[in-house]
Design a protein around this motif. Structure first.
Motif, mmCIF file in Angstrom:
data_model
loop_
_atom_site.group_PDB
_atom_site.id
_atom_site.type_symbol
_atom_site.label_atom_id
_atom_site.label_comp_id
_atom_site.label_asym_id
_atom_site.label_seq_id
_atom_site.Cartn_x
_atom_site.Cartn_y
_atom_site.Cartn_z
ATOM 1 N N PHE A 56 -63.183 58.407 99.551
ATOM 2 C CA PHE A 56 -62.700 58.680 101.013
ATOM 3 C C PHE A 56 -60.806 58.851 100.374
ATOM 4 N N GLY A 57 -60.003 59.678 101.789
ATOM 5 C CA GLY A 57 -58.654 59.861 101.280
ATOM 6 C C GLY A 57 -57.885 58.092 100.972
ATOM 7 N N PHE A 58 -56.689 57.994 100.480
ATOM 8 C CA PHE A 58 -56.150 57.355 99.670
ATOM 9 C C PHE A 58 -55.516 56.178 100.875
ATOM 10 N N SER A 59 -54.978 56.891 102.602
ATOM 11 C CA SER A 59 -54.643 56.275 103.115
ATOM 12 C C SER A 59 -56.023 55.240 103.668
ATOM 13 N N PHE A 60 -57.464 55.408 103.373
ATOM 14 C CA PHE A 60 -58.280 54.541 103.961
ATOM 15 C C PHE A 60 -58.078 53.256 102.606
ATOM 16 N N TYR A 61 -58.134 54.158 101.753
ATOM 17 C CA TYR A 61 -57.874 52.662 100.129
ATOM 18 C C TYR A 61 -56.755 52.240 100.812
ATOM 19 N N GLU A 62 -55.380 52.480 100.850
ATOM 20 C CA GLU A 62 -53.866 51.542 101.232
ATOM 21 C C GLU A 62 -54.774 51.123 102.545
ATOM 22 N N GLU A 63 -55.335 51.226 103.378
ATOM 23 C CA GLU A 63 -55.724 49.769 104.605
ATOM 24 C C GLU A 63 -56.965 49.251 104.253
ATOM 25 N N ASN A 64 -57.599 49.188 103.572
ATOM 26 C CA ASN A 64 -58.405 48.236 102.785
ATOM 27 C C ASN A 64 -58.541 47.368 101.798
ATOM 28 N N GLN A 65 -57.306 47.578 100.923
ATOM 29 C CA GLN A 65 -56.863 47.348 99.321
ATOM 30 C C GLN A 65 -57.260 46.490 98.749
ATOM 31 N N ASP A 66 -57.036 45.830 99.876
ATOM 32 C CA ASP A 66 -57.492 43.997 99.696
ATOM 33 C C ASP A 66 -59.425 43.977 99.299
ATOM 34 N N LYS A 67 -60.016 45.178 99.849
ATOM 35 C CA LYS A 67 -61.674 44.685 100.381
ATOM 36 C C LYS A 67 -62.290 45.800 98.911
ATOM 37 N N LEU A 68 -61.604 46.355 98.170
ATOM 38 C CA LEU A 68 -62.069 47.634 97.298
ATOM 39 C C LEU A 68 -61.174 47.539 96.025
ATOM 40 N N LYS A 69 -62.279 47.844 95.372
ATOM 41 C CA LYS A 69 -61.660 48.286 93.522
ATOM 42 C C LYS A 69 -61.520 49.480 93.368
ATOM 43 N N LEU A 70 -60.280 50.311 93.049
ATOM 44 C CA LEU A 70 -59.736 51.122 93.315
ATOM 45 C C LEU A 70 -60.559 52.198 91.833
ATOM 46 N N VAL A 71 -61.294 53.348 91.388
ATOM 47 C CA VAL A 71 -61.465 53.685 90.081
ATOM 48 C C VAL A 71 -60.247 55.011 89.712
ATOM 49 N N PRO A 72 -59.947 54.063 88.845
ATOM 50 C CA PRO A 72 -59.186 55.623 88.304
ATOM 51 C C PRO A 72 -59.573 56.440 87.245
ATOM 52 N N ILE A 73 -59.174 57.511 87.709
ATOM 53 C CA ILE A 73 -60.725 58.708 86.928
ATOM 54 C C ILE A 73 -59.780 59.986 85.418
ATOM 55 N N ASP A 74 -60.690 59.821 85.106
ATOM 56 C CA ASP A 74 -60.657 60.371 84.063
ATOM 57 C C ASP A 74 -61.172 61.686 83.970
ATOM 58 N N ASN A 75 -59.169 63.040 83.475
ATOM 59 C CA ASN A 75 -59.656 64.333 84.382
ATOM 60 C C ASN A 75 -59.285 65.130 83.083
ATOM 61 N N GLY A 76 -59.871 64.554 81.823
ATOM 62 C CA GLY A 76 -59.926 65.416 80.775
ATOM 63 C C GLY A 76 -58.903 65.345 80.072
ATOM 64 N N THR A 77 -57.410 64.933 80.680
ATOM 65 C CA THR A 77 -56.324 65.027 80.114
ATOM 66 C C THR A 77 -55.666 63.864 79.974
ATOM 67 N N ALA A 78 -56.314 62.704 80.740
ATOM 68 C CA ALA A 78 -55.148 61.973 81.393
ATOM 69 C C ALA A 78 -56.132 60.688 82.245
ATOM 70 N N VAL A 79 -55.917 59.366 82.295
ATOM 71 C CA VAL A 79 -56.620 58.773 83.598
ATOM 72 C C VAL A 79 -55.909 57.960 84.279
ATOM 73 N N VAL A 80 -55.714 58.544 85.627
ATOM 74 C CA VAL A 80 -54.905 58.729 86.434
ATOM 75 C C VAL A 80 -55.839 57.761 87.891
ATOM 76 N N SER A 81 -54.948 57.067 88.328
ATOM 77 C CA SER A 81 -55.316 56.704 89.720
ATOM 78 C C SER A 81 -54.025 56.947 90.279
ATOM 79 N N PRO A 82 -55.146 57.488 92.098
ATOM 80 C CA PRO A 82 -53.745 57.770 93.656
ATOM 81 C C PRO A 82 -52.874 56.736 93.370
ATOM 82 N N SER A 83 -51.517 57.133 94.029
ATOM 83 C CA SER A 83 -50.816 56.615 94.289
ATOM 84 C C SER A 83 -49.692 57.788 94.806
ATOM 85 N N ALA A 84 -48.533 57.356 95.721
ATOM 86 C CA ALA A 84 -47.993 58.120 95.898
ATOM 87 C C ALA A 84 -47.182 58.785 95.009
#
Length: 315
Positions: free
Chosen positions: A221-249
Motif C-alpha cells: 500500500f502507500g507509504f503513509s499507511f506504513y508510517e502510520e502502522n510501522q510498529d505493527k509491520l516489517k518494511l521490505v527493501p526492494i532490489d530493483n536491479g540497480t540497488a536495494v532501496v527502502s521507501p523513505s522521504a
C-alpha cells in the motif's frame, strides 16, 4: 438642557457606527462581494490520497464554517466513475486518468484539470515475525503477485526460505494503487494473480490488520499507511536491479526508490470552478498541501510546481 444635548450626541454617534460590522474570528472568507463562502463540495476517489485531502478539508473548514467539504474513499476507479457522471467536483487519484476514462469524460461533457499534489512510494510489508525476508526483487514480487504466479509457499519464491504458505494481500481492482503496482510489477495494469492464495481488500486498513495477524503474510500500500502502522509491520527493501532501496522521504523524492515511486493527483471539474467555494478550496489546497503532505506521510512537490498550478488555475 445639558442632558438633552448629551442624548442628541449619543444618538448621532450610534448612527455613525450603525453599519454592519464583521465579527473577528468567525472563520469565514469574503468572496469579494461582502458575502462569506457557503455551500458543499463533494470529493471521492483514492483512499491513498484521502488523508491528504481530508487534512486540507478540515483546515479549510476551520476558516470557512459555511462550507462543508465531504471526502469519500471509493478508490481511484470508483472516484473517476462518479467524476465522469458529474456527481462530484473533485476526484482523488493515485494514478493518472486512463485514456478510456478521459474519453468517457469528454463524451459526458466533463472538462477537467489534473493537479499533481504529492509524491508517494508503494510499500511492501510482511509480518513483524517474518525473519527470512531481507529484501525482494522485482521478479520475486512477480512470482507472488503476477497473473501466472504459482508460488504457494515462501520456498517457491526463493530457495532456502521456509516452506510456509504465503497469505497474499492486495488492494482491490478499484484502487489506483492496484493499477500502479500491477503495471510496474506485472507488466500490465489490472493483471494479477487471482486464486485462493490472494485476498483483495477494499479497505487498506484490512491489509494492515491481515498482515499484522499472520506470520506468513505479505501486502502492499502507500507509504503513509506504513508510517502510520510501522510498529505493527516489517518494511521490505526492494532490489530493483540497480540497488536495494527502502521507501523513505528521501528515496521517494529523488526517485531512487524506483520503480515504486509515483505522483498523486486531484482531478477538478473545470465547471465547478465557477463556484466561489470550490475555487477558494482548490487554491487553499495547492497553497498549503506541502505542509499537509508532510503531516500525513507524503512527500511534497517542489514549491514551483504548486505555484505553476495555482497560476494556471487563475488564468
Amino acid at each position: 438642557m445639558m442632558l438633552v444635548m448629551l442624548l442628541i450626541v449619543a444618538v448621532a454617534l450610534a448612527a455613525c457606527g450603525g453599519g454592519k460590522k464583521e465579527e473577528a474570528g468567525t472563520g469565514t472568507t469574503d468572496t469579494g462581494t461582502g458575502a462569506a463562502l457557503s455551500g458543499t463540495i463533494e470529493i471521492d476517489g483514492s483512499s491513498t490520497v484521502f488523508p491528504l485531502t481530508e487534512a486540507a478539508a478540515e483546515e479549510f473548514g476551520k476558516e470557512n464554517a459555511g462550507v462543508r467539504v465531504s471526502v469519500g474513499t471509493a478508490g481511484t476507479g470508483g472516484g473517476f466513475k462518479r467524476f465522469i457522471k458529474g456527481e462530484i467536483a473533485m476526484s482523488n487519484a493515485s494514478r493518472p486518468i486512463k485514456d478510456k476514462e478521459a474519453e468517457e469524460a469528454k463524451a459526458a461533457g466533463i472538462d477537467y484539470k489534473e493537479l499533481e499534489v504529492a509524491y508517494d512510494g508503494l510499500s511492501v510489508v510482511v509480518n513483524k515475525e517474518n525473519t527470512w525476508v531481507d529484501k525482494l526483487t522485482l521478479d520475486e514480487l512477480k512470482k507472488i503477485y503476477g497473473p501466472e504466479a504459482t508460488a504457494k509457499t515462501w520456498a517457491d519464491v526463493r530457495a532456502g526460505w521456509p516452506a510456509e504458505p504465503i497469505k497474499i494481500y492486495s488492494p482491490g481492482s478499484e484502487h489506483g494503487t492496484f493499477d500502479y503496482f500491477t503495471e510496474v510489477i506485472n507488466g500490465k495494469a489490472q493483471e494479477s494473480r487471482n486464486d485462493k492464495q490472494i485476498t483483495f481488500a477494499a479497505d487498506t486498513n484490512s491489509i494492515v490488520s491481515g498482515v499484522e495477524g499472520d506470520k506468513t503474510s505479505i501486502g502492499y500500500f502507500g507509504f503513509s499507511f506504513y508510517e502510520e502502522n510501522q510498529d505493527k509491520l516489517k518494511l521490505v527493501p526492494i532490489d530493483n536491479g540497480t540497488a536495494v532501496v527502502s521507501p523513505s522521504a528521501e528515496t521517494i523524492k529523488d526517485n531512487s526508490y524506483a520503480p515504486l515511486s509515483r505522483p498523486l493527483y486531484v482531478y477538478l471539474n473545470t465547471k465547478a470552478l465557477e463556484k466561489p467555494e470550490v475555487k477558494a478550496f482548490t487554491e487553499y489546497y495547492l497553497k498549503n498541501v506541502a505542509n499537509f503532505a508532510q503531516e500525513v506521510g507524503f512527500i511534497a512537490l517542489p514549491q514551483e510546481k504548486y505555484d505553476e498550478q495555482i497560476a494556471a488555475l487563475n488564468k
